[in-house]
Design an enzyme around this catalytic site. Structure first.
Site, PDB file in Angstrom:
ATOM      1  N   PHE A 150      34.564  43.261  49.495  1.00 27.14           N
ATOM      2  CA  PHE A 150      34.703  43.895  50.868  1.00 27.14           C
ATOM      3  C   PHE A 150      33.435  44.769  50.884  1.00 27.14           C
ATOM      4  O   PHE A 150      33.057  44.969  52.199  1.00 27.14           O
ATOM      5  CB  PHE A 150      35.937  44.938  50.951  1.00 27.14           C
ATOM      6  CG  PHE A 150      35.623  45.954  50.447  1.00 27.14           C
ATOM      7  CD1 PHE A 150      35.200  47.160  50.879  1.00 27.14           C
ATOM      8  CD2 PHE A 150      36.258  46.280  48.975  1.00 27.14           C
ATOM      9  CE1 PHE A 150      35.002  48.215  50.528  1.00 27.14           C
ATOM     10  CE2 PHE A 150      35.897  47.671  48.460  1.00 27.14           C
ATOM     11  CZ  PHE A 150      35.501  48.642  48.984  1.00 27.14           C
ATOM     12  N   LYS A 174      34.787  32.014  50.527  1.00 23.05           N
ATOM     13  CA  LYS A 174      35.965  32.664  50.776  1.00 23.05           C
ATOM     14  C   LYS A 174      35.841  34.162  50.871  1.00 23.05           C
ATOM     15  O   LYS A 174      35.658  35.035  49.652  1.00 23.05           O
ATOM     16  CB  LYS A 174      37.037  32.577  49.452  1.00 23.05           C
ATOM     17  CG  LYS A 174      38.592  32.758  49.820  1.00 23.05           C
ATOM     18  CD  LYS A 174      38.925  34.083  50.236  1.00 23.05           C
ATOM     19  CE  LYS A 174      39.012  35.192  49.346  1.00 23.05           C
ATOM     20  NZ  LYS A 174      39.124  36.375  49.727  1.00 23.05           N
ATOM     21  N   SER A 227      35.770  43.162  41.547  1.00 24.95           N
ATOM     22  CA  SER A 227      35.927  44.179  40.427  1.00 24.95           C
ATOM     23  C   SER A 227      36.197  43.432  39.068  1.00 24.95           C
ATOM     24  O   SER A 227      36.271  42.131  39.009  1.00 24.95           O
ATOM     25  CB  SER A 227      37.483  44.820  40.815  1.00 24.95           C
ATOM     26  OG  SER A 227      38.159  43.732  40.973  1.00 24.95           O
ATOM     27  N   CYS A 282      28.215  48.697  44.407  1.00 29.92           N
ATOM     28  CA  CYS A 282      28.383  48.419  42.874  1.00 29.92           C
ATOM     29  C   CYS A 282      26.884  48.958  42.205  1.00 29.92           C
ATOM     30  O   CYS A 282      26.936  49.348  41.151  1.00 29.92           O
ATOM     31  CB  CYS A 282      28.247  46.999  42.772  1.00 29.92           C
ATOM     32  SG  CYS A 282      26.740  46.327  43.388  1.00 29.92           S
TER      33      CYS A 282
HETATM   34  P1  NAD Z   1      38.094  42.768  44.359  1.00 28.52           P
HETATM   35  O1  NAD Z   1      38.022  42.110  42.989  1.00 28.52           O
HETATM   36  O2  NAD Z   1      39.475  43.218  44.647  1.00 28.52           O
HETATM   37  O3  NAD Z   1      37.915  41.429  45.453  1.00 28.52           O
HETATM   38  C1  NAD Z   1      36.991  40.520  45.270  1.00 28.52           C
HETATM   39  C2  NAD Z   1      37.301  39.153  45.701  1.00 28.52           C
HETATM   40  O4  NAD Z   1      38.283  38.709  44.965  1.00 28.52           O
HETATM   41  C3  NAD Z   1      37.901  39.262  47.400  1.00 28.52           C
HETATM   42  O5  NAD Z   1      37.237  38.091  47.768  1.00 28.52           O
HETATM   43  C4  NAD Z   1      39.543  39.044  47.008  1.00 28.52           C
HETATM   44  O6  NAD Z   1      40.015  38.434  47.745  1.00 28.52           O
HETATM   45  C5  NAD Z   1      39.232  38.365  45.716  1.00 28.52           C
HETATM   46  N1  NAD Z   1      40.903  38.581  44.824  1.00 28.52           N
HETATM   47  C6  NAD Z   1      41.348  39.931  44.818  1.00 28.52           C
HETATM   48  N2  NAD Z   1      42.300  39.892  43.955  1.00 28.52           N
HETATM   49  C7  NAD Z   1      42.225  38.699  43.307  1.00 28.52           C
HETATM   50  C8  NAD Z   1      43.230  38.104  42.601  1.00 28.52           C
HETATM   51  N3  NAD Z   1      44.026  38.648  41.884  1.00 28.52           N
HETATM   52  N4  NAD Z   1      42.923  36.901  42.219  1.00 28.52           N
HETATM   53  C9  NAD Z   1      41.876  36.224  42.843  1.00 28.52           C
HETATM   54  N5  NAD Z   1      41.185  36.539  43.847  1.00 28.52           N
HETATM   55  C10 NAD Z   1      41.272  37.874  43.949  1.00 28.52           C
HETATM   56  O7  NAD Z   1      36.797  43.599  44.813  1.00 28.52           O
HETATM   57  P2  NAD Z   1      36.509  44.432  46.093  1.00 28.52           P
HETATM   58  O8  NAD Z   1      37.575  45.626  46.023  1.00 28.52           O
HETATM   59  O9  NAD Z   1      36.579  43.385  47.178  1.00 28.52           O
HETATM   60  O10 NAD Z   1      35.199  44.888  45.782  1.00 28.52           O
HETATM   61  C11 NAD Z   1      34.897  46.032  45.175  1.00 28.52           C
HETATM   62  C12 NAD Z   1      34.444  45.776  43.625  1.00 28.52           C
HETATM   63  O11 NAD Z   1      33.479  44.729  43.702  1.00 28.52           O
HETATM   64  C13 NAD Z   1      33.847  46.994  43.000  1.00 28.52           C
HETATM   65  O12 NAD Z   1      34.496  46.678  41.455  1.00 28.52           O
HETATM   66  C14 NAD Z   1      32.311  46.669  42.930  1.00 28.52           C
HETATM   67  O13 NAD Z   1      31.851  47.320  41.806  1.00 28.52           O
HETATM   68  C15 NAD Z   1      32.410  45.320  42.722  1.00 28.52           C
HETATM   69  N6  NAD Z   1      30.979  44.720  43.317  1.00 28.52           N
HETATM   70  C16 NAD Z   1      30.159  44.362  42.234  1.00 28.52           C
HETATM   71  C17 NAD Z   1      28.905  43.849  42.637  1.00 28.52           C
HETATM   72  C18 NAD Z   1      27.987  43.500  41.624  1.00 28.52           C
HETATM   73  O14 NAD Z   1      26.923  43.154  42.013  1.00 28.52           O
HETATM   74  N7  NAD Z   1      28.352  43.671  40.474  1.00 28.52           N
HETATM   75  C19 NAD Z   1      28.519  43.896  43.950  1.00 28.52           C
HETATM   76  C20 NAD Z   1      29.522  44.333  44.799  1.00 28.52           C
HETATM   77  C21 NAD Z   1      30.716  44.642  44.706  1.00 28.52           C
END
Ligand code: NAD
Length: 497
Positions: A150, A174, A227, A282
């Site tokens: 997000f 997605k 995450s 991040c």
């Molecule tokens: P998230 O892991 O909750 O969601 C990421 C994606 O995975 C979304 O599209 C979501 O719909 C999907 N998802 C969520 N739960 C799932 C599940 N159980 N099974 C399969 N798919 C699932 O992350 P978020 O809250 O959207 O984003 C924030 C996180 O992203 C933070 O931890 C941040 O550090 C990380 N992030 C990392 C980077 C990087 O470059 N390393 C960049 C941006 C964000």
């Protein structure tokens, strides 16, 4: 009438098969602004079929025509970037100027992809053996999946799709269900730029849609950002199904301030990197390691700046916007409660404050903790909110040991005037992206973006030459044209002579 946020398959909007929806809110007011359709496996199948059908023609479209479309996309995006920025602010909450910055960093990757003919050139060796020539080429994979978080609803997808498309792949993306509209806008722009039907497809949803992409036999690769627990799950599941995977995870970024640093510069940068985008980056700095006897003065400087920040609706010229959802605001607030309970000193308390907004937005002001220790949950957990923790350490050695012991390794920064120490830091720190007097060292598009340890699963970073390698696979061709001197039958292993 409620706004329904649909999928995008074959260059047009569709409701797909599954009918469930999820609310999308404006985090600055708390108002529900739309309902996103939560696609499942059947809608993913439709999108993958579209991508599979489009692939043969797209891979065989000349580089010149492909680049023409990518270049047109760059022009349209540049002309209309403010539109995209306001969509980001409306669903994510970050302030408009920050949203525009996000679009500009995505645009850089599109510009990088405009140079793909040069970057895709293979190599050629004449007479590797007598009258035998060898050349190499890289070819696209096929339909590829992108799953995005997000916090950068427009830029993170653009880390991947310009390169995937320019190298001849077709895409199913997605996006996050929390702020899905930015990618739909990007999809419409592709159509306007002339991208053929089925090359870029969007399926909205959550776990069901993701699981189908990870296991679908026609998906060749998965690029995930989110995450750490989900990144790990995505990596394990998709590799077990034979896919190439890059899965970028969470972070806990440390900023080291050495005693010789310019403390005003360090304080400004701690504020920018700690509280920009309400800490939902991040590459945000969440831990500041104050080395030696500077902590008192530095904490005082940061506190004064934090207290002067204006938090509110990102459309009103504020410094910091809301958190993305009320649940996330409550989670971050819970971490602040825990930090206080566990004995850290709360210098600036973001739970109280006046927020410039109409309605019930998901706000927290900036929070500054001092005397944080590595055992506290505000140190060990990724908070992903506007909370900056100061840990006081005696020496550079203690600082680097803490960073290298941390399970994450996304970004880090050091503030100093000492080039020798900075060079040592750069050499020995176990982190993928390093800033020297730069607090958010997000690499430019022609370098690659990626962390170490629990911040990235897989071995390829995003964009730059690593991105091109990820979205292509190599072939090496050994050629000999018929010649009377070929040597006849010989069952021995071929020797180069
Ligand atoms: P998230 O892991 O909750 O969601 C990421 C994606 O995975 C979304 O599209 C979501 O719909 C999907 N998802 C969520 N739960 C799932 C599940 N159980 N099974 C399969 N798919 C699932 O992350 P978020 O809250 O959207 O984003 C924030 C996180 O992203 C933070 O931890 C941040 O550090 C990380 N992030 C990392 C980077 C990087 O470059 N390393 C960049 C941006 C964000």
């Amino acid at each position: 009438m409620k706004r329904i946020i649909q999928h995008w398959i074959n260059n047009e909007y569709t409701n797909g098969v599954e009918q469930e929806t999820s609310p999308v809110t404006n985090p600055a007011t708390g108002a529900v602004s739309g309902e996103v359709i939560m696609g499942g496996s059947q809608t993913v199948d439709q999108a993958v079929n579209a991508a599979k059908r489009a692939f043969p023609n797209w891979r065989d479209t000349s580089l010149s025509k492909r680049v023409g479309i990518v270049f047109k996309y760059r022009e349209l995006l540049n002309q209309r970037k403010e539109e995209l920025a306001s969509i980001i602010t409306a669903e994510h909450g970050k302030v408009l100027d920050d949203a525009l910055g996000e679009v500009m960093r995505g645009l850089e990757v599109v510009e990088f992809a405009c140079g793909i003919p040069h970057l895709l050139k293979g190599s050629y060796t004449e007479n590797a053996s007598t009258r035998v020539d060898v050349h190499s080429k890289r070819q696209p994979l096929g339909p590829v999946a992108i799953i995005s978080p997000f916090n950068f609803p427009a830029m993170v997808p653009m880390w991947f799709f310009p390169i995937a498309i320019a190298t001849g792949n077709t895409v199913v993306i997605k996006p996050s269900e929390k702020d899905p509209s930015a990618v739909n806008w990007e999809a419409e722009l592709w159509k306007e730029a002339g991208l053929p039907d089925g090359v870029f497809n969007v399926v909205h949803g959550g776990k069901d849609a993701v699981d189908r992409l990870l296991t679908h036999e026609d998906i060749e690769s998965v690029s995930f950002v989110g995450s750490t627990p989900i990144a790990q799950y995505v990596y394990k599941t998709a590799t077990a199904h034979g896919k190439r995977v890059q899965a970028l995870g969470g972070a806990k970024n440390h900023m080291v301030v050495l005693p010789d640093a310019d403390l005003d510069l360090a304080a400004d940068n701690a504020i920018n990197a700690g509280f920009g985008s309400a800490g939902e980056r991040c590459m945000a700095i969440s831990v500041l390691l104050a080395v030696g006897d500077i902590a008192e003065e530095l904490v005082d400087k940061i506190a004064k700046r934090a207290q002067a920040l204006r938090t509110g609706d990102g459309n009103r010229g504020t410094d910091m916007g809301p958190l993305v959802t009320s649940a996330h605001r409550d989670k971050v607030s819970g971490y602040i409660d825990a930090g206080e309970r566990e004995g850290a000193t709360i210098v600036v308390d973001g739970r109280q404050g006046d927020f410039d907004s109409e309605g019930a937005g998901f706000f927290l002001g900036p929070t500054l903790f001092d005397h944080v220790t590595p055992e506290m949950s505000i140190y060990t957990e990724e908070i992903f909110g506007p909370v900056l923790s100061v840990v006081r350490v005696e020496s550079y050695k203690e600082a680097i040991e803490l960073i290298n012991a941390n399970p994450y390794g996304n970004g880090t920064a050091i503030f100093t005037h000492d080039g020798g120490v900075a060079r040592k830091f750069e050499n020995e720190v176990q982190v993928g992206m390093i800033g020297i007097n730069v607090p958010i060292p997000v690499p430019i598009a022609y370098y690659s973006f990626g962390g170490w340890k629990n911040s990235l699963f897989g071995d390829t970073h995003a964009h730059g030459t690593e991105g091109i390698h990820f979205f292509t696979r190599g072939k090496v061709i050994t050629t000999r044209w018929p010649d009377p001197s070929h040597g006849g039958i010989n069952l021995g292993f071929p020797k180069n002579e």
